[in-house]
Structures are given as structure tokens and as C-alpha cells.
Design a protein around this motif. Structure first.
Motif, PDB file in Angstrom:
ATOM      1  N   ASN A 170       0.814  -1.224   0.168  1.00 17.28           N
ATOM      2  CA  ASN A 170       0.099  -0.030   0.170  1.00 17.28           C
ATOM      3  C   ASN A 170       0.707   1.267  -0.007  1.00 17.28           C
ATOM      4  O   ASN A 170       0.451   2.372  -0.658  1.00 17.28           O
ATOM      5  CB  ASN A 170      -1.016   0.000   1.217  1.00 17.28           C
ATOM      6  N   ASP A 174       0.707   4.015  -2.973  1.00 18.34           N
ATOM      7  CA  ASP A 174       0.524   5.385  -2.626  1.00 18.34           C
ATOM      8  C   ASP A 174       1.773   6.433  -3.309  1.00 18.34           C
ATOM      9  O   ASP A 174       1.219   7.557  -3.290  1.00 18.34           O
ATOM     10  CB  ASP A 174       0.412   5.494  -1.064  1.00 18.34           C
ATOM     11  N   SER A 203      -6.115  -0.658  -6.335  1.00 18.56           N
ATOM     12  CA  SER A 203      -5.058   0.382  -6.169  1.00 18.56           C
ATOM     13  C   SER A 203      -3.966   0.745  -7.018  1.00 18.56           C
ATOM     14  O   SER A 203      -3.232   1.642  -6.985  1.00 18.56           O
ATOM     15  CB  SER A 203      -4.568   0.201  -4.743  1.00 18.56           C
TER      16      SER A 203
END
Length: 343
Positions: A170, A174, A203
Motif C-alpha cells: 500500500n 501510494d 489501487s
């Protein structure tokens, strides 16, 4: 929050306690923050000297007054905050400048190392032994990546728990890191793992599936790679090798690109080439998930496990897909799905 700007814990406590008030005295702030009165007075003096607070009413009297009277007068002094845009902006600018100086120094040292370092065998391959050491080096590689991460996923995690791996993924996504993963087909047997992967794909992670993979690996920015060792340390601890820039690292990157080219995408994505059709003549999202797994070579039972549905549901969705495609076999279904732009 303010400690990032160079304020200590006590200063931050006093600052935030004073924030909603037009003004306050040291005893007021001591009661609110839980600090000793003398500590609060010391903090306020220091903050006033740095321009973070201003004295509203000064009853301190002459410095030659008795100590007891001075303490009483200092307790009566009231303070207010200097506007944050005035007081904190210089601290923020200094922090930014310090970060820029650190980044410049890091770049210079890195380039100097690359241009002058001679790589004997010991500096090309680094052996790491022990759960904590392996986990530490893994996080260094993933958190240090700025451009690209290439990963082979094989078997169950040993040194790094899966939840820690998910957090590292993650963080990289990001930061906008190009994150590509090739997973061994057995890796996604767990429903939880499959769901985590679907979330990561949403994502920005790119995932493909291979029948088998030769090893477990992570490559960071094509600068260094980490490969677990099958042979544990002398005390039975896990181990790994970290490979730095060399012909060996180039070979590992080449191996990844070969496996990536041969692997199959796992989940459907919007490619912009889907054929427009009436809704009733198109597969549902659930049917497309089944289709993607079937085309990846996953069995009905394993597909049901990964999707969290029954085998009958998988079979029913497969049957409807074949009816929509007018296919008599799964081979024909795959051909029609590609032609119709379902995947």
C-alpha cells in the motif's frame, strides 16, 4: 504533529492548549496539560524567545524582586499565540530546506558510490540471516523503492507476515511506484489472500499468474533484489541474499520479465476495447471474475474458494458465459471472450 517542526512534547502540549484560548497564564496551562507549573513557565519563556507566543500582560516586576514575588508575578503573566502563519512558517521552511539538503547529499553519495565503487564478490551478494534481519532488509527494499517493484510470490510467508507485506504494498502504491507481481497459482488458494490481491489491483498493482515460479523474489528499482534462502541459518532461522547491481541482478530482472510475459492476467480490467452490447447480453461482474480465473487455468473448486462462493455458483456462471458466447467448450468460450472484449 508539531514535533515534526522541531517542537518538543511539552512545547506541543502548551501550544495546543493555548490554541483555542485568546490568552492564558502558566497556572491555567499547567492544569490543562498536566505539566508542573515551573516546567510550564520554562516552556512559555522559551516559546516567547522563539516568537511562538507573545506576552499579553507582564506582571513580572523588577528582576531584583524577591524570588517568591517573582514566581507569583510570573504566574500572573498571560500569554497568547503568535499567528501560526507567522510563527510556524519559518520552521516549516527550515524543515523543507533540511529535507532538500538531505536529498541532495543522498543523491551525491549514491552517484559517487556508483561511479567509484569496485564490486568484489562480497559487495555484490549480501547474506542476511535471522527473522528480524530478513524482515528489516525486505522493508528497506520495498519502502526505498521510488520507481518500480518486481515481485515473485511463491508459498507462504516465512520472515515477513502477510499483513506487513500488504502495508508495504500500500505504501509503494501510494507513492506511485510501478508495482508488478507474478504469483504462483497456489499462492491465491486462501480466500483472504485473493481478496487482498483484488484490493491491491484496484489501487494500481498489476498481477499475473504462473503455473510455477523458480523462486521467491523482490526487485527494487532494478538496483537491488532479495531472494530467500532455502537453507536456514545455523539456529534454524530463515535467511536471504540481497543482490546489488551486477550481472546477477540483471539476470534476475531478465528472469522476471520472461515470467511476466508468459504469465496470465488474473482479474479483468477495463481496457477500453470492450464491445458495446445490451446489458442482458453481457456477463455480470461476478461472471467476469469466474471467467478470468478459468482462463488463468484455475479449477472450479479453487475458483469457488478464491471468490468465496459455492462450486455450483461457479458452474452456473460458467454455463451462462458459454450460453452468452454460444460456445460448446471452454476453449471456444476463451476465444469468444477475447474477440468480444470481455477481458
Amino acid at each position: 504533529m508539531l514535533q515534526e517542526l522541531g517542537l518538543g512534547p511539552a512545547e506541543e502540549a502548551v501550544y495546543t492548549a493555548l490554541l483555542p484560548r485568546p490568552s492564558a497564564s502558566a497556572p491555567d496551562l499547567a492544569r490543562q496539560t498536566g505539566l508542573e507549573r515551573s516546567e510550564t513557565i520554562r516552556v512559555l519563556r522559551d516559546m516567547a524567545a522563539r516568537g511562538l507566543v507573545a506576552v499579553v500582560s507582564d506582571a513580572s516586576g523588577e528582576t531584583s524582586a524577591p524570588a517568591g514575588r517573582r514566581d507569583e508575578a510570573e504566574s500572573a503573566t498571560r500569554y497568547r499565540l503568535t499567528p501560526p502563519s507567522v510563527a510556524l512558517a519559518p520552521l516549516l521552511v527550515e524543515q523543507r530546506n533540511a529535507l532538500q539538503r538531505a536529498e541532495t547529499a543522498f543523491s551525491m553519495l549514491t552517484e559517487q558510490y556508483r561511479s567509484t565503487a569496485v564490486h568484489p564478490a562480497g559487495s555484490v551478494v549480501e547474506v542476511v540471516v535471522g527473522t528480524e534481519q530478513v524482515a528489516h532488509r525486505f522493508h528497506q527494499l520495498e519502502h526505498g523503492a521510488q520507481r518500480e517493484l518486481l515481485v515473485f510470490l511463491v508459498g507462504a510467508p516465512i520472515a515477513v507476515p502477510r499483513e506487513d507485506t500488504d502495508m508495504a504494498e500500500n505504501s509503494a502504491l501510494d507513492r506511485g511506484v510501478d508495482f508488478r507481481v507474478v504469483a504462483d497459482q497456489d499462492y491465491l488458494d486462501s480466500q483472504d489472500v485473493a481478496q487482498d490481491m483484488r484490493t491491491a489491483i484496484a489501487s494500481g498493482l498489476e498481477l499475473r499468474l504462473a503455473d510455477t515460479l523458480p523462486l521467491k523474489m523482490v526487485v527494487s528499482d532494478r538496483e537491488r533484489a532479495m531472494v530467500p534462502l532455502e537453507v536456514a541459518g545455523p539456529c534454524g532461522e530463515p535467511g536471504a541474499i540481497v543482490v546489488h547491481r551486477s550481472g546477477l541482478l540483471t539476470a534476475l530482472v531478465h528472469l522476471f520479465e520472461q515470467e511476466w510475459a508468459q504469465a496470465r492476467p488474473l482479474y479483468p480490467t477495463d481496457s477500453g476495447v470492450r464491445v458495446q452490447a445490451a446489458a442482458e447480453h453481457r456477463p455480470t461482474e461476478g461472471e467476469l471474475e469466474v471467467l478470468a480465473l478459468l482462463l488463468a487455468g484455475v479449477s472450479d473448486r479453487r475458483a469457488a474458494s478464491q471468490l468465496g462462493v459455492s462450486i455450483r455458483t461457479v458452474e452456473r456462471r460458467t454455463r451462462r458465459l458459454m450460453d452468452l458466447a454460444g460456445a460448446d467448450s471452454r476453449l471456444q468460450l476463451g476465444w469468444h471472450a477475447a474477440r468480444a472484449g470481455w477481458l
